[in-house]
Design a protein around this motif. Structure first.
Motif, PDB file in Angstrom:
ATOM      1  N   UNK A 229       0.731  -1.283  -0.052  1.00 19.22           N
ATOM      2  CA  UNK A 229      -0.234  -0.027   0.147  1.00 19.22           C
ATOM      3  C   UNK A 229       0.998   1.411   0.207  1.00 19.22           C
ATOM      4  N   UNK A 230       1.706   1.205   0.841  1.00 24.63           N
ATOM      5  CA  UNK A 230       2.727   2.445   1.021  1.00 24.63           C
ATOM      6  C   UNK A 230       3.586   2.593  -0.315  1.00 24.63           C
ATOM      7  N   UNK A 231       4.080   1.586  -0.940  1.00 22.83           N
ATOM      8  CA  UNK A 231       4.748   1.681  -2.223  1.00 22.83           C
ATOM      9  C   UNK A 231       3.928   2.093  -3.293  1.00 22.83           C
ATOM     10  N   UNK A 232       2.705   1.641  -3.416  1.00 20.57           N
ATOM     11  CA  UNK A 232       1.715   2.112  -4.521  1.00 20.57           C
ATOM     12  C   UNK A 232       1.484   3.755  -4.287  1.00 20.57           C
ATOM     13  N   UNK A 233       1.234   4.089  -3.119  1.00 20.85           N
ATOM     14  CA  UNK A 233       0.950   5.479  -2.642  1.00 20.85           C
ATOM     15  C   UNK A 233       1.985   6.413  -2.953  1.00 20.85           C
ATOM     16  N   UNK A 234       3.314   5.837  -2.569  1.00 23.63           N
ATOM     17  CA  UNK A 234       4.585   6.801  -3.054  1.00 23.63           C
ATOM     18  C   UNK A 234       4.740   6.716  -4.749  1.00 23.63           C
ATOM     19  N   UNK A 235       4.286   5.750  -5.287  1.00 25.18           N
ATOM     20  CA  UNK A 235       4.192   5.783  -6.759  1.00 25.18           C
ATOM     21  C   UNK A 235       3.145   6.442  -7.421  1.00 25.18           C
ATOM     22  N   UNK A 236       2.134   6.879  -6.962  1.00 23.37           N
ATOM     23  CA  UNK A 236       1.078   7.752  -7.552  1.00 23.37           C
ATOM     24  C   UNK A 236       1.338   9.082  -7.020  1.00 23.37           C
ATOM     25  N   UNK A 237       1.900   9.224  -5.866  1.00 22.72           N
ATOM     26  CA  UNK A 237       2.527  10.627  -5.493  1.00 22.72           C
ATOM     27  C   UNK A 237       3.599  11.271  -6.471  1.00 22.72           C
ATOM     28  N   UNK A 238       4.393  10.149  -6.734  1.00 22.78           N
ATOM     29  CA  UNK A 238       5.414  10.763  -7.772  1.00 22.78           C
ATOM     30  C   UNK A 238       5.107  11.062  -9.096  1.00 22.78           C
ATOM     31  N   UNK A 239       4.237  10.075  -9.545  1.00 22.12           N
ATOM     32  CA  UNK A 239       3.445  10.406 -10.880  1.00 22.12           C
ATOM     33  C   UNK A 239       2.644  11.926 -10.864  1.00 22.12           C
ATOM     34  N   UNK A 240       1.823  11.885  -9.969  1.00 19.09           N
ATOM     35  CA  UNK A 240       1.104  13.432  -9.723  1.00 19.09           C
ATOM     36  C   UNK A 240       2.183  14.415  -9.778  1.00 19.09           C
ATOM     37  N   UNK A 241       3.267  14.255  -9.047  1.00 21.84           N
ATOM     38  CA  UNK A 241       4.131  15.189  -8.946  1.00 21.84           C
ATOM     39  C   UNK A 241       4.910  15.514 -10.416  1.00 21.84           C
ATOM     40  N   UNK A 242       5.288  14.568 -11.070  1.00 19.90           N
ATOM     41  CA  UNK A 242       5.818  14.861 -12.295  1.00 19.90           C
ATOM     42  C   UNK A 242       4.735  15.617 -13.299  1.00 19.90           C
ATOM     43  N   UNK A 243       3.358  15.249 -12.912  1.00 14.39           N
ATOM     44  CA  UNK A 243       2.685  15.947 -13.916  1.00 14.39           C
ATOM     45  C   UNK A 243       2.641  17.618 -13.526  1.00 14.39           C
ATOM     46  N   UNK A 244       2.366  17.925 -11.996  1.00  9.84           N
ATOM     47  CA  UNK A 244       2.489  19.099 -11.526  1.00  9.84           C
ATOM     48  C   UNK A 244       3.776  19.869 -12.156  1.00  9.84           C
ATOM     49  N   UNK A 245       4.965  19.119 -12.123  1.00  9.15           N
ATOM     50  CA  UNK A 245       6.246  19.812 -12.355  1.00  9.15           C
ATOM     51  C   UNK A 245       6.098  20.033 -13.910  1.00  9.15           C
ATOM     52  N   UNK A 246       5.615  19.198 -14.744  1.00  9.38           N
ATOM     53  CA  UNK A 246       5.371  19.768 -16.126  1.00  9.38           C
ATOM     54  C   UNK A 246       4.667  21.035 -16.302  1.00  9.38           C
ATOM     55  N   UNK A 247       3.660  21.049 -15.534  1.00 16.28           N
ATOM     56  CA  UNK A 247       2.940  22.349 -15.776  1.00 16.28           C
ATOM     57  C   UNK A 247       3.467  23.593 -15.267  1.00 16.28           C
ATOM     58  N   UNK A 248       4.676  23.308 -14.340  1.00 19.28           N
ATOM     59  CA  UNK A 248       5.191  24.513 -13.750  1.00 19.28           C
ATOM     60  C   UNK A 248       6.550  24.783 -14.427  1.00 19.28           C
ATOM     61  N   UNK A 249       6.944  23.976 -15.320  1.00 14.31           N
ATOM     62  CA  UNK A 249       8.139  24.053 -16.145  1.00 14.31           C
ATOM     63  C   UNK A 249       8.279  25.411 -16.916  1.00 14.31           C
ATOM     64  N   UNK A 250       7.051  25.623 -17.939  1.00 16.64           N
ATOM     65  CA  UNK A 250       7.011  26.665 -18.750  1.00 16.64           C
ATOM     66  C   UNK A 250       7.104  27.917 -17.790  1.00 16.64           C
ATOM     67  N   UNK A 251       6.392  27.836 -16.667  1.00 18.52           N
ATOM     68  CA  UNK A 251       6.419  28.989 -16.013  1.00 18.52           C
ATOM     69  C   UNK A 251       7.863  29.471 -15.346  1.00 18.52           C
ATOM     70  N   UNK A 252       8.481  28.431 -14.959  1.00 21.97           N
ATOM     71  CA  UNK A 252       9.844  28.574 -14.406  1.00 21.97           C
ATOM     72  C   UNK A 252      10.735  29.103 -15.583  1.00 21.97           C
TER      73      UNK A 252
END
Length: 492
Positions: A229-252
């Motif tokens: 459960x914890x490993x899957x949670x970490x994986x989901x959080x990482x995938x969502x973070x990658x998406x958020x980072x992609x949104x912020x990349x052009x801002x930066x």
């Protein structure tokens, strides 16, 4: 890339590894892979799993083992790994370091000093012997332990993301979907010997207390299967973070007023015009770009930088872990990595001319600066927008040039056609127009084919090397900046 998931594995671990390889694109036919092998259960299983795939995938494998010099039996461990590699017919690279000395010199915990020594060894060995990827034995249980470790340390959402299956396009983790019990079952059925490191049972180490005390308690009293459960949670959080980072990349990118190896400047006023959560992420991304990672950077450091960004005129500097300095200079927030003696790491020892040759995809470690250039082929459909890459990554049309390619610093008379500039210009003028300091100009690696500059790393690709609608294969080029201790090593 070969579809390894279509193979018919005989054990659960074979299937999990095949799934990870297919899902994350970890391995392609013909890859040259250096395997980090400590001799423990995880790395021994990884070694044999990849060796079983070597023939079908035309893989070139090598084994790397670092003796940390921490235990009396460490020399015997190195002999065990050497013997196993030789028995499989693989090249093996063994090195011994004194981690306790590094710990004192770098002002780190023993665990962190050992980690840095390992990655430095892997990077140097891969670059020296032509390996494009380094395979490591992290697995799902490591993911669960890391999530709890960061949670207990007060990490924010970014720190709770999983150990990535692939990092920097170089470090791959084929066991990331497997548990420790999967690995132990594989070794038991295959009758494969491995070593037991007694430091893994030392509960004075927080990670070991989580592994041997906290996780079993959670498993027995609160949630059976909690590791998965914890490993899957970490994986989901990482995938969502990658998406958020992609949104912020052009801002930066819009905020960036100047950049180069070891230095980044952002428009300070822009931080006050965005949500606090976005501002924190951009600060962390800026520190990561100049330092190479975010180790020892905590919430308080991010808040101090944001407070500094609201100042006007000259202010600072803030002294961060990893010898990063942040200050206000006119209207810019300046992030800069510093070396011993207070000078810029890049100004401390300007390199002479350097030149390296790559006959195909792989990694070049630039001894003079501590930086590294890696080249890998990626499918065209995997690159949605080649122009949206961060400055330290470039996507090139593979058919626009041919190997061998050269990685070198500037030479008198260098010219190229910067993407979007509408013609050729001298590299000297390009650097001047972009306010690149003399020290950074001297260090900046250039990717060159047949005398033509393909990429001024960290800045711009050549117009003729751009990815277009008719591009069939894309070459991904990545610049990994030296960490501060790498530069000091080069100086000495």
């Amino acid at each position: 890339m070969r579809d390894y998931s279509k193979a018919r594995p005989s054990l659960r671990l074979d299937r999990l590894v095949a799934e990870a390889i297919a899902r994350h694109g970890l391995i392609a036919d013909g890859d040259c892979i250096l395997i980090g092998v400590s001799g423990g259960a995880d790395s021994v299983a990884l070694l044999h799993l990849l060796d079983a795939r070597a023939s079908a995938g035309r893989l070139r494998l090598g084994v790397a083992h670092l003796d940390h010099g921490l235990r009396p039996e460490s020399e015997a461990d190195a002999d065990f790994v050497r013997s196993m590699a030789v028995g499989l017919g693989l090249d093996v690279y063994v090195e011994r370091v004194e981690v306790t000395g590094m710990q004192r010199r770098w002002h780190l915990s023993l665990e962190e000093a050992a980690r840095r020594a390992r990655y430095d060894f892997f990077k140097r060995t891969a670059g020296r012997h032509g390996y494009a990827k380094v395979a490591l034995g992290h697995h799902a249980d490591d993911n669960a332990e890391t999530l709890l470790l960061h949670l207990l340390r007060g990490s924010g959402r970014l720190g709770l993301g999983s150990i990535r299956a692939i990092r920097e396009g170089v470090y791959i983790r084929p066991l990331i979907r497997a548990t420790r019990s999967d690995i132990e079952q594989y070794l038991r059925i295959r009758k494969l010997p491995f070593l037991n490191d007694r430091t893994n049972t030392d509960t004075a180490i927080l990670r070991n207390r989580i592994r041997h005390r906290l996780l079993p308690l959670l498993e027995s009293d609160y949630r059976p299967g909690v590791r998965a459960v914890l490993s899957r949670t970490a994986e989901v959080l990482a995938e969502e973070d990658d998406w958020i980072e992609g949104l912020l990349r052009p801002v930066m990118a819009r905020m960036t007023t100047g950049h180069g190896p070891g230095r980044l400047t952002l428009a300070a006023a822009d931080f006050g015009r965005m949500p606090l959560a976005a501002a924190r992420r951009i600060v962390r991304a800026a520190v990561r770009r100049v330092q190479g990672d975010l180790r020892r950077i905590g919430f308080v450091h991010v808040e101090q930088i944001l407070h500094l960004s609201r100042r006007r005129g000259a202010a600072g500097p803030l002294h961060l872990p990893g010898d990063v300095r942040v200050r206000i200079e006119q209207d810019d927030l300046v992030f800069e990595r510093r070396a011993a003696g207070g000078a810029s790491a890049l100004q401390a020892a300007p390199p002479g001319d350097y030149e390296y040759t790559l006959t195909g995809c792989g990694v070049v470690a630039i001894r003079e600066t501590g930086d590294r250039i890696s080249l890998s082929e990626v499918p065209r459909d995997a690159v949605a927008d080649p122009t949206a890459a961060e400055p330290q990554t470039a996507f090139l049309d593979r058919d626009a040039f041919h190997f061998p390619v050269t990685v070198r610093n500037r030479r008198p008379g260098d010219r190229f056609a910067p993407l979007g500039a509408g013609g050729t210009q001298k590299l000297k003028k390009f650097f001047s127009d972009h306010k690149v300091s003399a020290a950074v100009r001297r260090c900046c690696p250039l990717l060159v084919s047949d005398g033509r500059i393909l990429w001024v790393s960290g800045y711009r690709i050549d117009q003729q090397a751009r990815v277009g609608p008719h591009t069939r294969t894309v070459l991904k080029a990545e610049l990994s900046l030296a960490k501060q201790q790498d530069v000091i090593t080069v100086e000495s």
